[in-house]
Design an enzyme around this catalytic site. Sequence first.
Site, PDB file in Angstrom:
ATOM      1  N   CYS A   1       0.878  -1.130   0.091  1.00  0.00           N
ATOM      2  CA  CYS A   1      -0.049   0.057  -0.252  1.00  0.00           C
ATOM      3  C   CYS A   1       0.961   1.288   0.063  1.00  0.00           C
ATOM      4  O   CYS A   1       0.772   2.141  -1.146  1.00  0.00           O
ATOM      5  CB  CYS A   1      -0.913   0.051   1.236  1.00  0.00           C
ATOM      6  SG  CYS A   1      -2.240  -1.225   0.977  1.00  0.00           S
TER       7      CYS A   1
HETATM    8  N1  NAD Z   1      -4.402  -6.280   2.280  1.00  0.00           N
HETATM    9  C1  NAD Z   1      -4.422  -5.241   2.987  1.00  0.00           C
HETATM   10  O1  NAD Z   1      -3.811  -4.804   4.088  1.00  0.00           O
HETATM   11  C2  NAD Z   1      -4.867  -3.831   2.197  1.00  0.00           C
HETATM   12  C3  NAD Z   1      -5.262  -2.757   2.755  1.00  0.00           C
HETATM   13  C4  NAD Z   1      -5.647  -1.596   2.386  1.00  0.00           C
HETATM   14  C5  NAD Z   1      -5.945  -1.715   0.957  1.00  0.00           C
HETATM   15  N2  NAD Z   1      -5.796  -2.964   0.154  1.00  0.00           N
HETATM   16  C6  NAD Z   1      -6.011  -2.634  -1.443  1.00  0.00           C
HETATM   17  O2  NAD Z   1      -6.769  -4.042  -1.656  1.00  0.00           O
HETATM   18  C7  NAD Z   1      -6.420  -4.274  -2.754  1.00  0.00           C
HETATM   19  C8  NAD Z   1      -6.123  -5.948  -2.667  1.00  0.00           C
HETATM   20  O3  NAD Z   1      -5.088  -6.045  -2.085  1.00  0.00           O
HETATM   21  P1  NAD Z   1      -4.570  -7.463  -1.377  1.00  0.00           P
HETATM   22  O4  NAD Z   1      -3.559  -7.171  -0.271  1.00  0.00           O
HETATM   23  O5  NAD Z   1      -5.895  -7.956  -0.845  1.00  0.00           O
HETATM   24  O6  NAD Z   1      -4.153  -8.094  -2.682  1.00  0.00           O
HETATM   25  P2  NAD Z   1      -4.117  -9.873  -2.514  1.00  0.00           P
HETATM   26  O7  NAD Z   1      -2.636  -9.959  -3.582  1.00  0.00           O
HETATM   27  O8  NAD Z   1      -4.000 -10.531  -1.480  1.00  0.00           O
HETATM   28  O9  NAD Z   1      -5.220 -10.350  -3.934  1.00  0.00           O
HETATM   29  C9  NAD Z   1      -6.342 -10.228  -3.545  1.00  0.00           C
HETATM   30  C10 NAD Z   1      -7.317 -11.347  -4.108  1.00  0.00           C
HETATM   31  O10 NAD Z   1      -7.469 -10.903  -5.666  1.00  0.00           O
HETATM   32  C11 NAD Z   1      -7.267 -12.123  -6.317  1.00  0.00           C
HETATM   33  N3  NAD Z   1      -7.381 -11.837  -7.687  1.00  0.00           N
HETATM   34  C12 NAD Z   1      -6.057 -11.592  -8.428  1.00  0.00           C
HETATM   35  N4  NAD Z   1      -6.343 -11.159  -9.703  1.00  0.00           N
HETATM   36  C13 NAD Z   1      -7.512 -11.468  -9.861  1.00  0.00           C
HETATM   37  C14 NAD Z   1      -8.445 -11.446 -10.998  1.00  0.00           C
HETATM   38  N5  NAD Z   1      -8.020 -11.001 -12.265  1.00  0.00           N
HETATM   39  N6  NAD Z   1      -9.680 -11.654 -10.822  1.00  0.00           N
HETATM   40  C15 NAD Z   1     -10.191 -12.279  -9.600  1.00  0.00           C
HETATM   41  N7  NAD Z   1      -9.596 -12.036  -8.563  1.00  0.00           N
HETATM   42  C16 NAD Z   1      -8.270 -12.008  -8.786  1.00  0.00           C
HETATM   43  C17 NAD Z   1      -6.245 -12.968  -5.587  1.00  0.00           C
HETATM   44  O11 NAD Z   1      -6.491 -14.529  -5.905  1.00  0.00           O
HETATM   45  C18 NAD Z   1      -6.871 -12.628  -4.087  1.00  0.00           C
HETATM   46  O12 NAD Z   1      -7.758 -13.668  -3.796  1.00  0.00           O
HETATM   47  C19 NAD Z   1      -5.201  -3.509  -3.388  1.00  0.00           C
HETATM   48  O13 NAD Z   1      -5.715  -2.483  -4.249  1.00  0.00           O
HETATM   49  C20 NAD Z   1      -4.780  -3.041  -2.058  1.00  0.00           C
HETATM   50  O14 NAD Z   1      -3.937  -1.731  -2.296  1.00  0.00           O
HETATM   51  C21 NAD Z   1      -5.381  -3.924   0.684  1.00  0.00           C
END
Ligand code: NAD
Length: 369
Positions: free
Chosen positions: A202
């Site tokens: 992030c």
């Molecule tokens: N994890 C955190 O702490 C957090 C906090 C705030 C914001 N975010 C935001 O949330 C978003 C996701 O982050 P994350 O850490 O959960 O990511 P991640 O890498 O854990 O992926 C999230 C999910 O997306 C799925 N995915 C990937 N490509 C895909 C596709 N083409 N179609 C469908 N599903 C797909 C993956 O399999 C996974 O289950 C980002 O934009 C991130 O900036 C995350």
Amino acid sequence: MRENRFEATSSFDRIDEPDVVIICVPTPLTDAREPDLTYIISSAHAIAAKLRPGQLIVLESTTYPGTTRDVVLPILSAGGLKPGEDFFLAFSPEREDPGNPQFSAPTIPKVVGGLEPASLELAAAFYGKVVVRVVPVSCPEVAEACKILENTYRAINIALVNELKMLYDRMGINVWDVIEAAKSKPFGFQAFYPGPGLGGHCIPIDPFYLTWVARKHGLATRFIELAGEINTAMPAYVVSKIADALNEDCKPVKGSKITLLGMAYKKDVDDPRESPGFELMELLLKKGAMVHYNDPHIPVLPPMRHYPNLRMSSQELTVEHLRSQDCVLIVTDHSAYDWSWIGQHAALIVDTRNAMKNAINPRARIIRA
Ligand SMILES: NC(=O)c1ccc[n+]([C@@H]2O[C@H](COP(=O)([O-])OP(=O)(O)OC[C@H]3O[C@@H](n4cnc5c(N)ncnc54)[C@H](O)[C@@H]3O)[C@@H](O)[C@H]2O)c1
């Protein structure tokens, strides 16, 4: 909302079954440091193919203001369904503090911006069932911009303390003591801490989504660029402190045995994404150091996009291993580490987290970096 039912499936064919579809796919940067929206776009296309009347779609991925309206909406409405009548669309940023047991998702207020009043009402009703407080805002752009503000605020303040760390170190002042003292001010100050560089998916990434969109509007985000410059220079600074410390022992970096403690990007998590540990490891290897790492949460280093060749397993921490090392580098201060024990068996510790502050009777020479 018909009933509260959640079911896991890996089949996109069933995407027309739920009433609510939340998109929270990754939003990385391309090699040119531009937003990579391919995951959002492919998810939106997959949803659009089966979109049915009555569905609420919420985008949660962090992205630049305008993505919900300018990127997701055209894909969803291409089939002829009307937003606000046939389907509903909102943005609600994910807020999480991984590794912090004080906050679980339901206890964190959720900002929600709908494309129009019906979308806001539906999305607020949905999140109202699962989180302590919904914060409705006027449109998706405010909700998108809010998330970027939160992360940019952190990136800039971390850069500030990283810069002060280097200055105060040169002046012989302990920056950690300074921050602790400043924290006694009951208003107008929030503590941020220096470290070996930004990590996680992030803080090092999201501000550059704003930089990109600002350029499209003919403006520069100078604070963000400067913060990025300072934060990305941290691993090289830490390596220079290691070189100086080894020099005191009449040792070059080349051939020195160095163990990195903690490869996760932050304390008590098993997530290595964007961790400065990889950059530190690569810089030290390039200088010819013999590098090991230990991380109780990461037994084997996964292949990383920018560091595909760093394959290594976590080295068991034993008295013999610690004694055999020319330098132990604290990258991440996991709670599992016994700092007094480490301090008693290592000869030289370069500490980027102030982890050794309470270590009892350390035998090691301790250098803050
Ligand atoms: N994890 C955190 O702490 C957090 C906090 C705030 C914001 N975010 C935001 O949330 C978003 C996701 O982050 P994350 O850490 O959960 O990511 P991640 O890498 O854990 O992926 C999230 C999910 O997306 C799925 N995915 C990937 N490509 C895909 C596709 N083409 N179609 C469908 N599903 C797909 C993956 O399999 C996974 O289950 C980002 O934009 C991130 O900036 C995350």
